[in-house]
Design a protein around this motif. Sequence first.
Motif, PDB file in Angstrom:
ATOM      1  N   VAL A  12     -33.564 -36.556  -8.618  1.00  0.00           N
ATOM      2  CA  VAL A  12     -32.823 -36.957  -7.424  1.00  0.00           C
ATOM      3  C   VAL A  12     -32.228 -35.723  -6.741  1.00  0.00           C
ATOM      4  CG1 VAL A  12     -30.762 -38.178  -6.619  1.00  0.00           C
ATOM      5  CG2 VAL A  12     -32.337 -39.308  -8.177  1.00  0.00           C
ATOM      6  N   ASN A  13     -31.608 -34.828  -7.504  1.00  0.00           N
ATOM      7  CA  ASN A  13     -31.027 -33.614  -6.916  1.00  0.00           C
ATOM      8  C   ASN A  13     -32.094 -32.749  -6.258  1.00  0.00           C
ATOM      9  OD1 ASN A  13     -28.341 -34.078  -7.375  1.00  0.00           O
ATOM     10  ND2 ASN A  13     -28.350 -33.103  -9.382  1.00  0.00           N
ATOM     11  N   ASN A  14     -33.230 -32.597  -6.912  1.00  0.00           N
ATOM     12  CA  ASN A  14     -34.315 -31.818  -6.320  1.00  0.00           C
ATOM     13  C   ASN A  14     -34.798 -32.453  -5.017  1.00  0.00           C
ATOM     14  OD1 ASN A  14     -34.227 -29.931  -8.360  1.00  0.00           O
ATOM     15  ND2 ASN A  14     -35.943 -30.804  -9.499  1.00  0.00           N
ATOM     16  N   TYR A  15     -34.890 -33.771  -5.014  1.00  0.00           N
ATOM     17  CA  TYR A  15     -35.317 -34.486  -3.821  1.00  0.00           C
ATOM     18  C   TYR A  15     -34.324 -34.266  -2.677  1.00  0.00           C
ATOM     19  CZ  TYR A  15     -36.785 -38.325  -0.843  1.00  0.00           C
ATOM     20  OH  TYR A  15     -37.215 -39.066   0.218  1.00  0.00           O
ATOM     21  N   LEU A  16     -33.027 -34.399  -3.003  1.00  0.00           N
ATOM     22  CA  LEU A  16     -31.998 -34.221  -1.969  1.00  0.00           C
ATOM     23  C   LEU A  16     -32.001 -32.797  -1.428  1.00  0.00           C
ATOM     24  CD1 LEU A  16     -29.062 -36.274  -3.518  1.00  0.00           C
ATOM     25  CD2 LEU A  16     -30.544 -36.928  -1.608  1.00  0.00           C
ATOM     26  N   MET A  17     -32.167 -31.818  -2.311  1.00  0.00           N
ATOM     27  CA  MET A  17     -32.193 -30.432  -1.849  1.00  0.00           C
ATOM     28  C   MET A  17     -33.443 -30.149  -1.007  1.00  0.00           C
ATOM     29  SD  MET A  17     -30.681 -28.163  -4.895  1.00  0.00           S
ATOM     30  CE  MET A  17     -29.617 -28.947  -6.064  1.00  0.00           C
ATOM     31  N   LYS A  18     -34.554 -30.795  -1.358  1.00  0.00           N
ATOM     32  CA  LYS A  18     -35.789 -30.617  -0.577  1.00  0.00           C
ATOM     33  C   LYS A  18     -35.584 -31.114   0.852  1.00  0.00           C
ATOM     34  CE  LYS A  18     -39.236 -33.563  -0.738  1.00  0.00           C
ATOM     35  NZ  LYS A  18     -40.354 -34.379  -1.190  1.00  0.00           N
ATOM     36  N   TRP A  19     -34.912 -32.234   1.016  1.00  0.00           N
ATOM     37  CA  TRP A  19     -34.701 -32.802   2.340  1.00  0.00           C
ATOM     38  C   TRP A  19     -33.496 -32.206   3.052  1.00  0.00           C
ATOM     39  CZ3 TRP A  19     -38.135 -35.041   5.167  1.00  0.00           C
ATOM     40  CH2 TRP A  19     -39.219 -35.642   4.552  1.00  0.00           C
ATOM     41  N   ALA A  20     -32.650 -31.467   2.328  1.00  0.00           N
ATOM     42  CA  ALA A  20     -31.493 -30.843   2.959  1.00  0.00           C
ATOM     43  C   ALA A  20     -31.911 -29.735   3.923  1.00  0.00           C
ATOM     44  CB  ALA A  20     -30.544 -30.286   1.900  1.00  0.00           C
ATOM     45  N   LEU A  21     -33.007 -29.064   3.625  1.00  0.00           N
ATOM     46  CA  LEU A  21     -33.445 -27.960   4.486  1.00  0.00           C
ATOM     47  C   LEU A  21     -33.835 -28.442   5.889  1.00  0.00           C
ATOM     48  CD1 LEU A  21     -33.687 -24.937   4.443  1.00  0.00           C
ATOM     49  CD2 LEU A  21     -36.043 -25.194   3.694  1.00  0.00           C
ATOM     50  N   PRO A  22     -34.702 -29.458   6.034  1.00  0.00           N
ATOM     51  CA  PRO A  22     -34.990 -29.912   7.406  1.00  0.00           C
ATOM     52  C   PRO A  22     -33.769 -30.535   8.087  1.00  0.00           C
ATOM     53  CG  PRO A  22     -36.325 -31.138   5.807  1.00  0.00           C
ATOM     54  CD  PRO A  22     -35.575 -30.106   5.057  1.00  0.00           C
ATOM     55  N   LEU A  23     -32.919 -31.218   7.317  1.00  0.00           N
ATOM     56  CA  LEU A  23     -31.715 -31.783   7.904  1.00  0.00           C
ATOM     57  C   LEU A  23     -30.786 -30.670   8.379  1.00  0.00           C
ATOM     58  CD1 LEU A  23     -30.350 -34.484   8.543  1.00  0.00           C
ATOM     59  CD2 LEU A  23     -29.221 -34.353   6.321  1.00  0.00           C
ATOM     60  N   ALA A  24     -30.692 -29.586   7.619  1.00  0.00           N
ATOM     61  CA  ALA A  24     -29.884 -28.437   8.041  1.00  0.00           C
ATOM     62  C   ALA A  24     -30.469 -27.813   9.307  1.00  0.00           C
ATOM     63  CB  ALA A  24     -29.812 -27.402   6.921  1.00  0.00           C
ATOM     64  N   GLY A  25     -31.790 -27.775   9.391  1.00  0.00           N
ATOM     65  CA  GLY A  25     -32.418 -27.287  10.620  1.00  0.00           C
ATOM     66  C   GLY A  25     -32.008 -28.124  11.816  1.00  0.00           C
ATOM     67  N   TRP A  26     -31.945 -29.435  11.615  1.00  0.00           N
ATOM     68  CA  TRP A  26     -31.498 -30.328  12.685  1.00  0.00           C
ATOM     69  C   TRP A  26     -30.034 -30.063  13.029  1.00  0.00           C
ATOM     70  CZ3 TRP A  26     -32.995 -32.881  16.608  1.00  0.00           C
ATOM     71  CH2 TRP A  26     -32.195 -33.857  17.179  1.00  0.00           C
ATOM     72  N   PHE A  27     -29.188 -29.860  12.020  1.00  0.00           N
ATOM     73  CA  PHE A  27     -27.773 -29.549  12.267  1.00  0.00           C
ATOM     74  C   PHE A  27     -27.630 -28.252  13.050  1.00  0.00           C
ATOM     75  CE2 PHE A  27     -26.020 -31.923   8.296  1.00  0.00           C
ATOM     76  CZ  PHE A  27     -26.303 -33.125   8.902  1.00  0.00           C
ATOM     77  N   ILE A  28     -28.484 -27.277  12.756  1.00  0.00           N
ATOM     78  CA  ILE A  28     -28.431 -25.996  13.462  1.00  0.00           C
ATOM     79  C   ILE A  28     -28.812 -26.201  14.928  1.00  0.00           C
ATOM     80  CG2 ILE A  28     -29.572 -23.740  13.644  1.00  0.00           C
ATOM     81  CD1 ILE A  28     -29.596 -23.772  10.497  1.00  0.00           C
ATOM     82  N   VAL A  29     -29.823 -27.026  15.186  1.00  0.00           N
ATOM     83  CA  VAL A  29     -30.192 -27.339  16.571  1.00  0.00           C
ATOM     84  C   VAL A  29     -29.018 -28.016  17.273  1.00  0.00           C
ATOM     85  CG1 VAL A  29     -31.701 -28.790  18.009  1.00  0.00           C
ATOM     86  CG2 VAL A  29     -32.667 -27.426  16.152  1.00  0.00           C
ATOM     87  N   GLN A  78     -24.284 -45.577  -5.253  1.00  0.00           N
ATOM     88  CA  GLN A  78     -25.283 -44.519  -5.449  1.00  0.00           C
ATOM     89  C   GLN A  78     -25.822 -44.043  -4.106  1.00  0.00           C
ATOM     90  OE1 GLN A  78     -28.014 -46.724  -7.967  1.00  0.00           O
ATOM     91  NE2 GLN A  78     -27.713 -45.222  -9.603  1.00  0.00           N
ATOM     92  N   ALA A  79     -26.161 -44.975  -3.235  1.00  0.00           N
ATOM     93  CA  ALA A  79     -26.679 -44.606  -1.909  1.00  0.00           C
ATOM     94  C   ALA A  79     -25.636 -43.778  -1.171  1.00  0.00           C
ATOM     95  CB  ALA A  79     -27.042 -45.859  -1.119  1.00  0.00           C
ATOM     96  N   TRP A  80     -24.372 -44.193  -1.252  1.00  0.00           N
ATOM     97  CA  TRP A  80     -23.295 -43.464  -0.588  1.00  0.00           C
ATOM     98  C   TRP A  80     -23.180 -42.047  -1.137  1.00  0.00           C
ATOM     99  CZ3 TRP A  80     -18.668 -41.301  -2.242  1.00  0.00           C
ATOM    100  CH2 TRP A  80     -17.776 -40.935  -1.241  1.00  0.00           C
ATOM    101  N   SER A  81     -23.158 -41.909  -2.456  1.00  0.00           N
ATOM    102  CA  SER A  81     -22.992 -40.579  -3.041  1.00  0.00           C
ATOM    103  C   SER A  81     -24.202 -39.692  -2.771  1.00  0.00           C
ATOM    104  CB  SER A  81     -22.706 -40.667  -4.536  1.00  0.00           C
ATOM    105  OG  SER A  81     -23.821 -41.138  -5.241  1.00  0.00           O
ATOM    106  N   PHE A  82     -25.412 -40.261  -2.765  1.00  0.00           N
ATOM    107  CA  PHE A  82     -26.600 -39.462  -2.456  1.00  0.00           C
ATOM    108  C   PHE A  82     -26.546 -38.976  -1.001  1.00  0.00           C
ATOM    109  CE2 PHE A  82     -29.142 -42.014  -5.803  1.00  0.00           C
ATOM    110  CZ  PHE A  82     -28.607 -41.244  -6.819  1.00  0.00           C
ATOM    111  N   GLY A  83     -26.098 -39.836  -0.098  1.00  0.00           N
ATOM    112  CA  GLY A  83     -25.978 -39.435   1.305  1.00  0.00           C
ATOM    113  C   GLY A  83     -24.947 -38.337   1.507  1.00  0.00           C
ATOM    114  N   VAL A  84     -23.812 -38.451   0.818  1.00  0.00           N
ATOM    115  CA  VAL A  84     -22.777 -37.411   0.923  1.00  0.00           C
ATOM    116  C   VAL A  84     -23.290 -36.100   0.332  1.00  0.00           C
ATOM    117  CG1 VAL A  84     -20.446 -36.740   0.202  1.00  0.00           C
ATOM    118  CG2 VAL A  84     -20.883 -39.069   0.997  1.00  0.00           C
ATOM    119  N   GLN A  85     -24.011 -36.182  -0.794  1.00  0.00           N
ATOM    120  CA  GLN A  85     -24.608 -34.976  -1.380  1.00  0.00           C
ATOM    121  C   GLN A  85     -25.577 -34.323  -0.409  1.00  0.00           C
ATOM    122  OE1 GLN A  85     -26.048 -36.534  -5.268  1.00  0.00           O
ATOM    123  NE2 GLN A  85     -25.859 -34.395  -5.882  1.00  0.00           N
ATOM    124  N   LEU A  86     -26.401 -35.125   0.214  1.00  0.00           N
ATOM    125  CA  LEU A  86     -27.371 -34.603   1.171  1.00  0.00           C
ATOM    126  C   LEU A  86     -26.662 -33.925   2.336  1.00  0.00           C
ATOM    127  CD1 LEU A  86     -30.351 -34.407   2.026  1.00  0.00           C
ATOM    128  CD2 LEU A  86     -30.065 -36.626   3.114  1.00  0.00           C
TER     129      LEU A  86
END
Length: 191
Positions: A12-29, A78-86
């Motif tokens: 789960v952590n690996n999955y969240l970190m994998k998707w954090a990069l494109p989401l961070a790109g969106w935040f930067i935009v 769980q969904a809430w905590s995963f979203g906050v982690q992301l």
Amino acid sequence: MAFQVNPLGRMVNNYLMKWALPLAGWFIVEYLVRNASSTNMMLGLLSFPMMMVTVWALWWIIRKLRREILADCIHGIQAWSFGVQLMFFAGLIEALFIYIYNEYLFPGNLVAVQQAAIAQYESVLGQLTEMGAYQSWIPKFQETLEAMKEMPLQSAIDTAIGSLSNDIFAGMFIMIPLALILRKRPKADIS
């Protein structure tokens, strides 16, 4: 006794970190558009649709996590905590970008943004005064303008930390309704 890592938790952590990069790109935009909106007010109209894209992305990523890793079963907390982690992981990457951007790439950016905001406020105040609208409010607007001129400038690290905390708190609040939507109980065994 050795500490053992839960393999599902690691996935789960690996999955969240994998998707954090494109989401961070969106935040930067989003950050760059917000910065540009200080000189072009029309870009400010994009902030709400961009925020809705963020909400949709969170929903999509957590739903995909539920389907691919969690066997289509997730509790609301769980969904809430995963979203906050992301949001934390993505916000951390964004904060690093904001610091580098404002400290090294464009050191005068924060001053320019503050001066542009003051100039826009002065322009709106001038237009209201010319039109004769809101005459009883003009002194309050002028006080606000003077307070804006006297405000100390934030440093690059303050801006980055503020952005990170905003991302975390936004994630906490956005994920409440999303967690309720995304929660799904396991199907009962019928024997």
